[in-house]
Design a protein around this motif. Sequence first.
Motif, PDB file in Angstrom:
ATOM      1  N   SER A   1       0.748  -0.917   0.332  1.00  0.00           N
ATOM      2  CA  SER A   1      -0.354   0.106  -0.077  1.00  0.00           C
ATOM      3  C   SER A   1       0.881   1.344   0.131  1.00  0.00           C
ATOM      4  N   MET A   2      -0.200   2.649  -0.252  1.00  0.00           N
ATOM      5  CA  MET A   2       1.168   3.321  -1.079  1.00  0.00           C
ATOM      6  C   MET A   2       1.307   4.157   0.288  1.00  0.00           C
ATOM      7  N   GLY A   3       1.812   4.845   0.891  1.00  0.00           N
ATOM      8  CA  GLY A   3       1.729   5.792   2.323  1.00  0.00           C
ATOM      9  C   GLY A   3       3.111   7.171   1.758  1.00  0.00           C
ATOM     10  N   THR A   4       2.769   7.987   2.585  1.00  0.00           N
ATOM     11  CA  THR A   4       3.880   8.889   2.722  1.00  0.00           C
ATOM     12  C   THR A   4       4.888   8.756   1.989  1.00  0.00           C
TER      13      THR A   4
ATOM     14  N   LEU B   1      -3.259   9.537   0.331  1.00  0.00           N
ATOM     15  CA  LEU B   1      -3.723  10.523  -1.148  1.00  0.00           C
ATOM     16  C   LEU B   1      -2.875  10.929  -2.466  1.00  0.00           C
ATOM     17  N   LEU B   2      -2.474  11.742  -1.501  1.00  0.00           N
ATOM     18  CA  LEU B   2      -1.515  13.395  -1.825  1.00  0.00           C
ATOM     19  C   LEU B   2      -0.332  12.358  -2.858  1.00  0.00           C
ATOM     20  N   GLN B   3      -0.244  11.552  -2.039  1.00  0.00           N
ATOM     21  CA  GLN B   3       1.328  10.496  -3.044  1.00  0.00           C
ATOM     22  C   GLN B   3       1.232   9.990  -4.501  1.00  0.00           C
TER      23      GLN B   3
ATOM     24  N   LYS C   1       1.575  13.540  -6.154  1.00  0.00           N
ATOM     25  CA  LYS C   1       2.978  14.086  -6.187  1.00  0.00           C
ATOM     26  C   LYS C   1       3.234  12.831  -7.006  1.00  0.00           C
ATOM     27  N   THR C   2       3.241  11.974  -6.968  1.00  0.00           N
ATOM     28  CA  THR C   2       3.875  11.362  -7.888  1.00  0.00           C
ATOM     29  C   THR C   2       3.453  11.132  -9.352  1.00  0.00           C
ATOM     30  N   VAL C   3       2.707  12.005 -10.141  1.00  0.00           N
ATOM     31  CA  VAL C   3       1.957  12.138 -11.086  1.00  0.00           C
ATOM     32  C   VAL C   3       2.632  13.016 -11.223  1.00  0.00           C
ATOM     33  N   GLN C   4       3.131  14.641 -10.796  1.00  0.00           N
ATOM     34  CA  GLN C   4       3.728  15.649 -10.635  1.00  0.00           C
ATOM     35  C   GLN C   4       5.205  14.784 -11.604  1.00  0.00           C
TER      36      GLN C   4
ATOM     37  N   GLY D   1      -3.051  -0.689  -3.209  1.00  0.00           N
ATOM     38  CA  GLY D   1      -4.018   1.217  -3.327  1.00  0.00           C
ATOM     39  C   GLY D   1      -3.074   1.582  -2.301  1.00  0.00           C
ATOM     40  N   ALA D   2      -4.440   3.092  -1.772  1.00  0.00           N
ATOM     41  CA  ALA D   2      -3.360   3.608  -0.403  1.00  0.00           C
ATOM     42  C   ALA D   2      -3.610   3.503   0.645  1.00  0.00           C
ATOM     43  N   ARG D   3      -2.689   3.986   1.096  1.00  0.00           N
ATOM     44  CA  ARG D   3      -2.636   3.003   2.343  1.00  0.00           C
ATOM     45  C   ARG D   3      -3.955   3.928   3.270  1.00  0.00           C
ATOM     46  N   MET D   4      -4.846   3.227   4.037  1.00  0.00           N
ATOM     47  CA  MET D   4      -5.677   3.679   4.842  1.00  0.00           C
ATOM     48  C   MET D   4      -5.516   4.751   6.039  1.00  0.00           C
ATOM     49  N   GLN D   5      -4.292   3.873   6.732  1.00  0.00           N
ATOM     50  CA  GLN D   5      -3.895   4.133   8.637  1.00  0.00           C
ATOM     51  C   GLN D   5      -3.497   5.831   7.867  1.00  0.00           C
ATOM     52  N   GLU D   6      -3.260   5.886   7.010  1.00  0.00           N
ATOM     53  CA  GLU D   6      -2.532   7.534   6.695  1.00  0.00           C
ATOM     54  C   GLU D   6      -3.315   8.322   6.112  1.00  0.00           C
ATOM     55  N   GLY D   7      -4.198   8.080   5.860  1.00  0.00           N
ATOM     56  CA  GLY D   7      -5.678   9.274   4.816  1.00  0.00           C
ATOM     57  C   GLY D   7      -5.107   9.808   4.183  1.00  0.00           C
ATOM     58  N   ILE D   8      -5.278  11.446   4.026  1.00  0.00           N
ATOM     59  CA  ILE D   8      -5.166  11.772   3.081  1.00  0.00           C
ATOM     60  C   ILE D   8      -3.871  12.244   2.205  1.00  0.00           C
ATOM     61  N   PHE D   9      -3.001  12.019   4.136  1.00  0.00           N
ATOM     62  CA  PHE D   9      -1.238  12.185   3.244  1.00  0.00           C
ATOM     63  C   PHE D   9      -1.522  11.015   2.179  1.00  0.00           C
TER      64      PHE D   9
END
Length: 284
Positions: free
Chosen positions: A133-136, A174-176, A179-182, A164-172
Motif C-alpha cells: 500500500s502507498m503511504g507517505t 492520497l496526496l502521494q 505528488k508522483t503524477v507531478q 492502493g493508498a494506505r488507509m492508516q495515513e488518510g489524506i496524506f
Amino acid sequence: MFDFFKKSKYVIVKPETPSREIPDGLWQKCPGCGEIIFNKELEKNLKVCPKCGYHFKITAYERINFLCDEGSFVEFGRGVLGSNPLGFPGYEEKLAEAREKTGLTEAVVTGIGRINGTKAVIAVMDPNFIMASMGTAVGEKISLAMEKAIEQKLPFIVFTASGGARMQEGIFSLLQMAKTVQLVNRLNAERIFYLVVMTDPTTGGVSASFAALGDIILAEPGALIGFAGPRVIEQTIRQKLPEGFQRAEFLEQHGFVDAVVSRDKLKEVIAKLLALHNQGGLGA
C-alpha cells in the motif's frame, strides 16, 4: 455352518515405524491449476507454475535479482521510513511487524542497476509489506527515484504491485497520487523514458496515478489491474462483468496495457526497450 460370520483368524499388524511425513516448505499448491509443485522447481522457473503458467507473487529482491545484471544493483532511499501522521491506533506496531517479517523498511525498494549492460533507475513494490500500500514513505521513495532518473538522465522503471493508498495515513496517502503524477510530468518534460510493469495486483490509488502513465506499460500474465475490485464494481452497478475483467489480458485487448509478458521473457523485453530508447548513449 455360518462360519463366514466368524471373525477372521488373520490379524492386521500395523508397522512399528511411523509413516514418513513430508516436511513443510518442500511443496506448494498452485492456485491456478491445483498441481503440487516442488519448491526448488518453482524457484528455478522464477516462481511460475510449469504446468499452467500461474505467476506466484515474488519479493522485491527476488525480482531485482533476476532482472538486474549480477552485482549491479545499488539500493538507495532505505532510510525513508513511514510514520503515523494521524495517530492511527496500532499502526506503528503494524509497520514494525511488516519490517521484521520482510526485512524491508517500506513497501518499495529503489536503486540503480544495469539490465543487459544498460543502467536504469528501478523501483520495485513488494506485496508482502502491508500489501504494498502507498503511504507517505512509498510516495516519497518513488518520487526520489524519479528525481534521480532526471538528475542522472537515466530511464526509470517501476514494478507495481499494490492494494492502493494506505488507509492508516488518510489524506496524506492520497496526496502521494498527485505528488508522483507531478514527477511523471517532469520525466516527460525531460524526455526520460518511463516504463511501467504491472504485476498482481495493481489496484487503488497506485493504478489511478503513476502506474497508468508509463510511456510503455507491460503486465505479467493474469495480473489483477484496476481501481476498485470486480466484486465491488458488480455490487455497485448490479451487472455481471465480462469474463477476465480487470485481468492483464483483458486490459491488453482493450488498449490499456501495451503487452502482457511472461516473467521469463521480461528481462529480454525490457533490455530491448531500453536499447530502443537509449539514444545518444543515454544511461550508458
